[in-house]
Motif scaffolding. Structure first.
Motif, mmCIF file in Angstrom:
data_model
loop_
_atom_site.group_PDB
_atom_site.id
_atom_site.type_symbol
_atom_site.label_atom_id
_atom_site.label_comp_id
_atom_site.label_asym_id
_atom_site.label_seq_id
_atom_site.Cartn_x
_atom_site.Cartn_y
_atom_site.Cartn_z
ATOM 1 N N LYS A 231 -64.464 17.236 -46.039
ATOM 2 C CA LYS A 231 -63.493 18.234 -46.537
ATOM 3 C C LYS A 231 -62.543 18.662 -45.428
ATOM 4 N N SER A 232 -63.118 18.866 -44.235
ATOM 5 C CA SER A 232 -62.320 19.409 -43.131
ATOM 6 C C SER A 232 -61.294 18.393 -42.624
ATOM 7 N N ARG A 233 -61.394 17.144 -43.071
ATOM 8 C CA ARG A 233 -60.492 16.104 -42.565
ATOM 9 C C ARG A 233 -59.367 15.779 -43.549
ATOM 10 N N ILE A 234 -59.211 16.627 -44.565
ATOM 11 C CA ILE A 234 -58.160 16.387 -45.562
ATOM 12 C C ILE A 234 -56.943 17.239 -45.247
ATOM 13 N N GLN A 235 -55.776 16.604 -45.241
ATOM 14 C CA GLN A 235 -54.536 17.348 -45.016
ATOM 15 C C GLN A 235 -53.569 17.041 -46.146
ATOM 16 N N ILE A 236 -52.941 18.090 -46.666
ATOM 17 C CA ILE A 236 -51.982 17.916 -47.761
ATOM 18 C C ILE A 236 -50.597 18.253 -47.236
ATOM 19 N N HIS A 237 -49.662 17.330 -47.410
ATOM 20 C CA HIS A 237 -48.316 17.496 -46.851
ATOM 21 C C HIS A 237 -47.312 17.772 -47.958
ATOM 22 N N LYS A 238 -46.466 18.762 -47.711
ATOM 23 C CA LYS A 238 -45.476 19.175 -48.719
ATOM 24 C C LYS A 238 -44.305 18.197 -48.762
ATOM 25 N N SER A 239 -44.072 17.473 -47.668
ATOM 26 C CA SER A 239 -42.902 16.590 -47.628
ATOM 27 C C SER A 239 -43.165 15.448 -46.657
ATOM 28 N N LEU A 240 -42.278 14.443 -46.722
ATOM 29 C CA LEU A 240 -42.393 13.310 -45.805
ATOM 30 C C LEU A 240 -42.202 13.788 -44.362
ATOM 31 N N GLU A 241 -41.303 14.743 -44.166
ATOM 32 C CA GLU A 241 -41.064 15.282 -42.810
ATOM 33 C C GLU A 241 -42.354 15.904 -42.266
ATOM 34 N N ASP A 242 -43.060 16.595 -43.150
ATOM 35 C CA ASP A 242 -44.313 17.240 -42.759
ATOM 36 C C ASP A 242 -45.339 16.170 -42.345
ATOM 37 N N LEU A 243 -45.375 15.063 -43.098
ATOM 38 C CA LEU A 243 -46.285 13.956 -42.754
ATOM 39 C C LEU A 243 -45.912 13.391 -41.380
ATOM 40 N N HIS A 244 -44.595 13.260 -41.146
ATOM 41 C CA HIS A 244 -44.127 12.679 -39.870
ATOM 42 C C HIS A 244 -44.568 13.503 -38.662
ATOM 43 N N LYS A 245 -44.804 14.795 -38.876
ATOM 44 C CA LYS A 245 -45.262 15.634 -37.754
ATOM 45 C C LYS A 245 -46.688 15.247 -37.346
ATOM 46 N N ASN A 246 -47.444 14.678 -38.290
ATOM 47 C CA ASN A 246 -48.848 14.366 -38.040
ATOM 48 C C ASN A 246 -49.105 12.893 -37.756
ATOM 49 N N ILE A 247 -48.162 12.048 -38.112
ATOM 50 C CA ILE A 247 -48.392 10.611 -38.005
ATOM 51 C C ILE A 247 -47.195 9.969 -37.338
ATOM 52 N N ASP A 248 -47.455 9.110 -36.383
ATOM 53 C CA ASP A 248 -46.382 8.408 -35.690
ATOM 54 C C ASP A 248 -45.559 7.634 -36.720
ATOM 55 N N THR A 249 -44.293 8.067 -36.894
ATOM 56 C CA THR A 249 -43.463 7.534 -37.981
ATOM 57 C C THR A 249 -43.342 6.020 -37.942
ATOM 58 N N LYS A 250 -43.278 5.446 -36.741
ATOM 59 C CA LYS A 250 -42.947 4.015 -36.678
ATOM 60 C C LYS A 250 -44.039 3.119 -37.256
ATOM 61 N N ILE A 251 -45.263 3.631 -37.388
ATOM 62 C CA ILE A 251 -46.319 2.765 -37.952
ATOM 63 C C ILE A 251 -46.271 2.732 -39.483
ATOM 64 N N LEU A 252 -45.532 3.671 -40.100
ATOM 65 C CA LEU A 252 -45.466 3.735 -41.569
ATOM 66 C C LEU A 252 -44.585 2.602 -42.103
ATOM 67 N N PRO A 253 -44.723 2.286 -43.406
ATOM 68 C CA PRO A 253 -43.800 1.304 -43.989
ATOM 69 C C PRO A 253 -42.354 1.793 -43.844
ATOM 70 N N LYS A 254 -41.424 0.847 -43.788
ATOM 71 C CA LYS A 254 -39.998 1.168 -43.623
ATOM 72 C C LYS A 254 -39.538 2.171 -44.684
ATOM 73 N N GLU A 255 -40.080 2.003 -45.895
ATOM 74 C CA GLU A 255 -39.694 2.888 -47.009
ATOM 75 C C GLU A 255 -40.090 4.346 -46.749
ATOM 76 N N TYR A 256 -40.950 4.569 -45.761
ATOM 77 C CA TYR A 256 -41.406 5.935 -45.440
ATOM 78 C C TYR A 256 -40.959 6.348 -44.042
ATOM 79 N N GLY A 257 -39.928 5.680 -43.552
ATOM 80 C CA GLY A 257 -39.393 6.072 -42.248
ATOM 81 C C GLY A 257 -39.832 5.178 -41.098
#
Length: 319
Positions: A231-257
């Motif tokens: 449970k403690s390892r679940i994070q819910i992001h309101k937006s793609l920008e919010d996700l980018h703060k937690n995950i190195d953007t360059k590893i995501l698919p191109k469609e996600y930045g």
């Protein structure tokens, strides 16, 4: 690959972990060359003496899945292997015939429903899923689970995945009531039990994106069944920008930045699965005899859900 329950010819395991992963394995999992060797010997002895295990892989990459997940507690690793073998037989529709050439599974993979990202995040394998790419009118809940089983089985022998674990990024855009209707409550509870107690994977972080009101309730229900640690390892992001703060953007698919298009990631996955096809199909040769009357796991999976739970789910569908 040593599939024989009583096969002593097992290839010598040579640890290929890079220095950083070795250090993590020692710090977090109590793993060094000596603990690993001793544990593998004990684990194989246990399998060979087990009255009900008739056939099981005994090669190091397979056994280390369990030993690393259970931090080299041999008794706990043995128990998890037993559960793993039993649930494969209790739920063949979820865990057997994991064939990358299966028409339905191949289509779901082509659609981009689930793909491992080529680049790791802090050493962890990232599994990226997109609910909107799964057609709930064409496929069943069993298809959904089998795609996850097929892909994770293809990844689980990897030393780095075993030591560093997995991170999940789930885009829930396109998730609908039709997706919810694929699942019975008992199935949701049982698949979560399988993931937590029977699947030899170190689940690290779970990121959710684009959660609709339909998805919120199902996710809340599923989360209520998880261990506190998960449970403690679940994070819910309101937006793609919010996700980018937690995950190195360059590893995501191109469609996600990111930098690599999803289609390229899917091609790479298909090549991996094709190379491992025989090994994936050979998993079905493993066999454990189950006495359905006395096996505690069978009764645990079959126990009726309490009314409280059924009630809460009915309410969830009405709201």
């Amino acid at each position: 690959m040593g599939l024989g329950g009583h096969d002593d010819t097992v290839a010598e395991y040579v640890c290929q972990l890079p220095e950083q992963a070795r250090k993590l394995a020692l710090d977090e999992l109590r793993e060094d060359d000596s603990s690993r060797e001793q544990s593998l010997v004990q684990f194989r002895e246990w399998i060979n003496k087990h009255p009900n295990i008739k056939k099981c892989r005994t090669d190091a990459p397979f056994l280390l899945r369990f030993l690393r997940t259970k931090k080299f507690s041999v008794p706990q690793a043995c128990e998890m292997l037993e559960r793993y073998l039993i649930i494969r037989q209790l739920y063949p529709q979820w865990f057997q015939k994991l064939d990358p050439n299966d028409k339905d599974l191949a289509e779901i993979i082509d659609n981009g429903y689930l793909v491992p990202l080529p680049e790791r995040l802090d050493g962890k394998m990232v599994l990226f899923s997109n609910a909107g790419k799964f057609d709930p009118h064409k496929y069943t809940a069993a298809h959904m689970v089998r795609v996850h089983s097929l892909i994770t089985e293809a990844l689980m022998d990897d030393d780095l995945n075993q030591v560093n674990g997995y991170t999940y990024v789930n885009d829930e855009a396109g998730f609908s009531m039709s997706h919810i209707s694929l699942w019975s409550l008992t199935d949701i509870r049982n698949i979560l039990r399988c993931i937590q107690n029977s699947t030899p994977m170190r689940h690290k972080n779970n990121h959710f994106l684009n959660i609709s009101s339909n998805a919120v309730k199902l996710i809340e229900f599923a989360v209520s069944l998880l261990s506190e640690k998960l449970k403690s390892r679940i994070q819910i992001h309101k937006s793609l920008e919010d996700l980018h703060k937690n995950i190195d953007t360059k590893i995501l698919p191109k469609e996600y930045g990111g930098e690599v298009p999803l289609s390229e990631m899917i091609s790479k996955l298909k090549a991996t699965l094709a190379a491992k096809r025989e090994q994936l199909l050979a998993l079905d040769e493993m066999y454990i005899e189950i006495d359905e009357k006395s096996c505690p796991l069978v009764s645990e999976m079959n126990e009726e859900l309490g009314m409280g739970l059924e009630g809460s789910f009915k309410k969830l569908q009405v709201d």
